[in-house]
Design a protein around this motif. Structure first.
Motif, PDB file in Angstrom:
ATOM      1  N   TYR A 268       0.700  -1.519   0.304  1.00  0.00           N
ATOM      2  CA  TYR A 268      -0.365   0.350  -0.233  1.00  0.00           C
ATOM      3  C   TYR A 268       0.846   0.993  -0.216  1.00  0.00           C
ATOM      4  N   LEU A 269       1.781   0.908   0.327  1.00  0.00           N
ATOM      5  CA  LEU A 269       2.823   2.655  -0.237  1.00  0.00           C
ATOM      6  C   LEU A 269       3.999   2.107  -1.082  1.00  0.00           C
ATOM      7  N   ILE A 270       3.668   1.355  -2.248  1.00  0.00           N
ATOM      8  CA  ILE A 270       4.130   1.179  -3.721  1.00  0.00           C
ATOM      9  C   ILE A 270       3.770   3.094  -4.414  1.00  0.00           C
ATOM     10  N   PRO A 271       2.749   3.223  -4.438  1.00  0.00           N
ATOM     11  CA  PRO A 271       3.037   4.646  -4.855  1.00  0.00           C
ATOM     12  C   PRO A 271       3.554   6.163  -4.122  1.00  0.00           C
ATOM     13  N   LEU A 272       3.838   6.258  -2.774  1.00  0.00           N
ATOM     14  CA  LEU A 272       4.586   6.732  -2.101  1.00  0.00           C
ATOM     15  C   LEU A 272       6.022   6.211  -2.417  1.00  0.00           C
ATOM     16  N   LEU A 273       6.349   5.237  -2.362  1.00  0.00           N
ATOM     17  CA  LEU A 273       8.313   4.849  -2.634  1.00  0.00           C
ATOM     18  C   LEU A 273       8.313   5.514  -4.125  1.00  0.00           C
ATOM     19  N   LYS A 274       7.262   5.302  -5.013  1.00  0.00           N
ATOM     20  CA  LYS A 274       7.045   5.847  -6.151  1.00  0.00           C
ATOM     21  C   LYS A 274       8.097   6.805  -6.534  1.00  0.00           C
ATOM     22  N   GLN A 275       6.740   7.724  -5.741  1.00  0.00           N
ATOM     23  CA  GLN A 275       7.400   9.191  -5.426  1.00  0.00           C
ATOM     24  C   GLN A 275       8.947   9.139  -4.955  1.00  0.00           C
ATOM     25  N   ILE A 276       9.611   8.205  -4.281  1.00  0.00           N
ATOM     26  CA  ILE A 276      10.405   9.042  -3.770  1.00  0.00           C
ATOM     27  C   ILE A 276      11.251   8.236  -4.233  1.00  0.00           C
ATOM     28  N   LEU A 277      11.572   6.914  -4.973  1.00  0.00           N
ATOM     29  CA  LEU A 277      12.803   6.453  -4.972  1.00  0.00           C
ATOM     30  C   LEU A 277      13.723   6.861  -6.422  1.00  0.00           C
ATOM     31  N   PRO A 278      14.214   6.692  -6.817  1.00  0.00           N
ATOM     32  CA  PRO A 278      15.398   7.074  -8.162  1.00  0.00           C
ATOM     33  C   PRO A 278      14.602   5.871  -9.412  1.00  0.00           C
ATOM     34  N   LYS A 279      13.804   5.684 -10.390  1.00  0.00           N
ATOM     35  CA  LYS A 279      12.959   5.088 -11.480  1.00  0.00           C
ATOM     36  C   LYS A 279      14.005   4.263 -11.910  1.00  0.00           C
ATOM     37  N   TYR A 280      14.842   4.010 -11.632  1.00  0.00           N
ATOM     38  CA  TYR A 280      16.033   2.530 -12.120  1.00  0.00           C
ATOM     39  C   TYR A 280      15.111   1.269 -10.759  1.00  0.00           C
ATOM     40  N   ILE A 281      15.134   2.042  -9.247  1.00  0.00           N
ATOM     41  CA  ILE A 281      14.809   0.630  -8.343  1.00  0.00           C
ATOM     42  C   ILE A 281      13.484   0.327  -8.733  1.00  0.00           C
ATOM     43  N   VAL A 282      13.840  -0.845  -9.220  1.00  0.00           N
ATOM     44  CA  VAL A 282      12.445  -2.210  -8.789  1.00  0.00           C
ATOM     45  C   VAL A 282      11.881  -2.752  -7.665  1.00  0.00           C
ATOM     46  N   ILE A 283      10.583  -2.365  -7.479  1.00  0.00           N
ATOM     47  CA  ILE A 283      10.215  -2.981  -6.102  1.00  0.00           C
ATOM     48  C   ILE A 283       9.622  -4.116  -5.849  1.00  0.00           C
ATOM     49  N   ILE A 284       9.305  -4.452  -5.276  1.00  0.00           N
ATOM     50  CA  ILE A 284       9.315  -6.298  -5.605  1.00  0.00           C
ATOM     51  C   ILE A 284       8.473  -6.764  -4.633  1.00  0.00           C
ATOM     52  N   ASP A 285       6.627  -6.652  -4.264  1.00  0.00           N
ATOM     53  CA  ASP A 285       6.433  -7.404  -3.689  1.00  0.00           C
ATOM     54  C   ASP A 285       6.260  -8.843  -3.602  1.00  0.00           C
ATOM     55  N   SER A 286       5.658  -9.777  -3.082  1.00  0.00           N
ATOM     56  CA  SER A 286       5.069 -11.527  -2.636  1.00  0.00           C
ATOM     57  C   SER A 286       3.556 -11.931  -2.994  1.00  0.00           C
ATOM     58  N   GLY A 287       2.984 -10.424  -3.870  1.00  0.00           N
ATOM     59  CA  GLY A 287       1.165 -10.765  -3.592  1.00  0.00           C
ATOM     60  C   GLY A 287       1.017 -11.687  -4.852  1.00  0.00           C
ATOM     61  N   LYS A 288       1.522 -11.742  -6.428  1.00  0.00           N
ATOM     62  CA  LYS A 288       1.398 -12.243  -7.280  1.00  0.00           C
ATOM     63  C   LYS A 288       2.071 -13.889  -7.458  1.00  0.00           C
ATOM     64  N   ALA A 289       3.197 -14.074  -6.470  1.00  0.00           N
ATOM     65  CA  ALA A 289       3.625 -15.323  -6.498  1.00  0.00           C
ATOM     66  C   ALA A 289       2.805 -16.239  -5.918  1.00  0.00           C
ATOM     67  N   VAL A 290       2.601 -15.707  -4.338  1.00  0.00           N
ATOM     68  CA  VAL A 290       1.110 -16.510  -3.650  1.00  0.00           C
ATOM     69  C   VAL A 290       0.440 -16.837  -4.359  1.00  0.00           C
ATOM     70  N   ALA A 291      -0.601 -16.111  -4.980  1.00  0.00           N
ATOM     71  CA  ALA A 291      -1.500 -16.703  -5.740  1.00  0.00           C
ATOM     72  C   ALA A 291      -1.618 -17.497  -6.754  1.00  0.00           C
ATOM     73  N   LYS A 292       0.180 -17.022  -7.178  1.00  0.00           N
ATOM     74  CA  LYS A 292       0.498 -18.768  -8.574  1.00  0.00           C
ATOM     75  C   LYS A 292       0.256 -20.159  -7.261  1.00  0.00           C
ATOM     76  N   GLN A 293       1.450 -19.573  -6.957  1.00  0.00           N
ATOM     77  CA  GLN A 293       1.761 -20.754  -5.216  1.00  0.00           C
ATOM     78  C   GLN A 293       0.239 -21.287  -5.219  1.00  0.00           C
ATOM     79  N   THR A 294      -1.214 -20.419  -4.997  1.00  0.00           N
ATOM     80  CA  THR A 294      -2.301 -21.378  -3.767  1.00  0.00           C
ATOM     81  C   THR A 294      -3.284 -21.841  -4.993  1.00  0.00           C
ATOM     82  N   LYS A 295      -3.051 -21.221  -6.175  1.00  0.00           N
ATOM     83  CA  LYS A 295      -3.563 -21.908  -7.340  1.00  0.00           C
ATOM     84  C   LYS A 295      -3.117 -22.990  -7.740  1.00  0.00           C
ATOM     85  N   PHE A 296      -1.543 -23.534  -7.788  1.00  0.00           N
ATOM     86  CA  PHE A 296      -0.702 -24.232  -8.379  1.00  0.00           C
ATOM     87  C   PHE A 296      -1.205 -25.538  -6.908  1.00  0.00           C
TER      88      PHE A 296
END
Length: 261
Positions: A191-219
């Motif tokens: 929920y802080l990603i929009p704020l982090l994108k304002q603060i961090l340089p554009k080259y920094i990639v932000i990773i969270d685990s949501g999509k990976a958890v969803a894929k693992q649940t389906k699997f």
């Protein structure tokens, strides 16, 4: 173990953070019934002992088992890293955990420096230490405890000046070490990603685990023959042991009920 595909998926978190995981799971598996427990009364888990965290996780698990859940997602990094082994040993139901995505960040980092923003409970856990040792041997890991962030998010104070100031202070040590990947090690933090994108340089990639958890649940559901077969409208239930209004802000399209647990 419950083995009826029509039974619900259970999700619990130390508050509203796991709604970021819920949204990914519901998006990927729109016909699955889901019951979500927000244990906001006991948030944050990050400063509790391993024993306290495990006891809370067992309480949450037993509530979801009483609702006939077929699989439980521990949508909390601190709970996963401290308690999931005990949960798997204690209960026969399948559990999906969530832990910081150190492996992909370390593998993809060109600067060989990654930042991990997480709770004290996650960063001090044995599981976190093992994962870091295995996957990030040749990568500098800048660990920062997100002190105060869960409380700010739980209070719905994401956009205010003090939260912005706090986030800037927390990420500065990472910027000083020239990270190019920032791993969010708490399900509240997306929920802080929009704020982090304002603060961090554009080259920094932000990773969270949501999509990976969803894929693992389906699997896991598919491998156990537990995927819902009917193309029906899902029944989604949210329960909190604190203010319904706060949780409702994060899932406005769903009904939220108070439950004393």
């Amino acid at each position: 173990m419950n083995n009826n595909p029509s039974q619900p998926i259970g999700i619990f978190d130390s508050g509203i953070g796991g709604t970021s995981i819920f949204k990914e799971v519901h998006s990927l598996l729109p016909h699955e019934d889901i019951i979500y427990l927000a244990d906001s009364k006991n948030a944050p888990y990050g400063y509790k002992s391993k024993e306290e965290i495990t006891a809370l996780c067992k309480k949450n698990t037993e509530l979801l088992l009483a609702q006939n859940c077929k699989l439980i997602i521990v949508a909390c990094n601190t709970a996963t890293t401290n308690a999931i082994e005990t949960l798997r040993e204690t209960y026969s139901i399948p559990f999906i955990g969530i832990e910081p995505a150190i492996k992909p960040a370390a593998l993809m980092s060109k600067n060989k420096a990654i930042g991990i923003l997480a709770t004290k409970g996650t960063l001090s856990s044995e599981l976190f230490a093992k994962t870091s040792e295995i996957f990030a041997k040749n990568t500098a890991i800048v660990e920062v405890i997100g002190a105060g962030l869960v409380e700010a998010i739980e209070a719905g104070e994401i956009e205010n000046t003090s939260t912005k100031k706090l986030v800037r202070q927390l990420v500065q040590p990472m910027l000083d070490k020239n990270i190019d990947y920032l791993v969010l090690g708490c399900s509240h933090y997306p929920y802080l990603i929009p704020l982090l994108k304002q603060i961090l340089p554009k080259y920094i990639v932000i990773i969270d685990s949501g999509k990976a958890v969803a894929k693992q649940t389906k699997f896991i559901l598919h491998s156990l023959g537990l995927l819902e077969k009917d193309q029906k409208k899902a029944s989604i239930r949210f329960y909190t042991n604190r203010s319904e209004n706060i949780l409702k802000k994060f899932v406005p399209e769903f009904k939220v009920s108070y439950l004393d647990f």
